[in-house]
Design a protein around this motif. Structure first.
Motif, PDB file in Angstrom:
ATOM      1  N   UNK A  83       0.840  -1.196   0.000  1.00 18.80           N
ATOM      2  CA  UNK A  83       0.000   0.000   0.000  1.00 18.80           C
ATOM      3  C   UNK A  83       0.884   1.259   0.000  1.00 18.80           C
ATOM      4  N   UNK A  84       0.635   2.115  -0.969  1.00 22.23           N
ATOM      5  CA  UNK A  84       1.320   3.404  -1.018  1.00 22.23           C
ATOM      6  C   UNK A  84       0.242   4.471  -1.201  1.00 22.23           C
ATOM      7  N   UNK A  85       0.244   5.421  -0.317  1.00 23.72           N
ATOM      8  CA  UNK A  85      -0.737   6.501  -0.459  1.00 23.72           C
ATOM      9  C   UNK A  85      -2.075   6.119   0.154  1.00 23.72           C
ATOM     10  N   UNK A  86      -3.031   7.050   0.030  1.00 28.09           N
ATOM     11  CA  UNK A  86      -4.314   6.881   0.698  1.00 28.09           C
ATOM     12  C   UNK A  86      -5.161   5.767   0.078  1.00 28.09           C
ATOM     13  N   UNK A  87      -5.844   5.033   0.927  1.00 28.69           N
ATOM     14  CA  UNK A  87      -6.734   3.971   0.448  1.00 28.69           C
ATOM     15  C   UNK A  87      -8.134   4.209   0.997  1.00 28.69           C
ATOM     16  N   UNK A  88      -9.091   3.487   0.428  1.00 30.43           N
ATOM     17  CA  UNK A  88     -10.473   3.531   0.901  1.00 30.43           C
ATOM     18  C   UNK A  88     -10.909   2.102   1.157  1.00 30.43           C
TER      19      UNK A  88
END
Length: 92
Positions: A83-88
């Motif tokens: 995971x890199x950066x924002x997730x939902x």
């Protein structure tokens, strides 16, 4: 049963509370909408939610592995190992 990653030093009920909130929020949003992990953290830990973001994400990843939710980026399921950066989060 929620599997807990050994690096977690939080009590099980802490994770269970996070998992229940993630699931109820995701179910409430429905399959067309997703939830930002920070919304979950803010609901549960209004005073120090930033400190709990890692926990929320860890529990969300467990739920993703179980097939309960899908973790997405820009609407596409993401590789939860990288995971890199924002997730939902959305209901599976």
């Amino acid at each position: 049963m929620i599997s807990v990653n050994p690096s977690h030093h939080h009590p099980m009920q802490h994770d269970e509370k996070i998992a229940n909130t993630i699931l109820s929020t995701a179910i409430h949003r429905g399959s067309q909408k997703s939830t930002c992990p920070s919304e979950i953290a803010r609901m549960l830990f209004p005073d120090d939610w930033r400190e709990h973001m890692k926990d929320v994400l860890a529990v969300a990843i467990d739920l993703h592995h179980e097939g309960s939710v899908v973790i997405t980026q820009k609407g596409t399921p993401v590789d939860v190992e990288n995971i890199k950066g924002p997730v939902r989060i959305k209901i599976a």
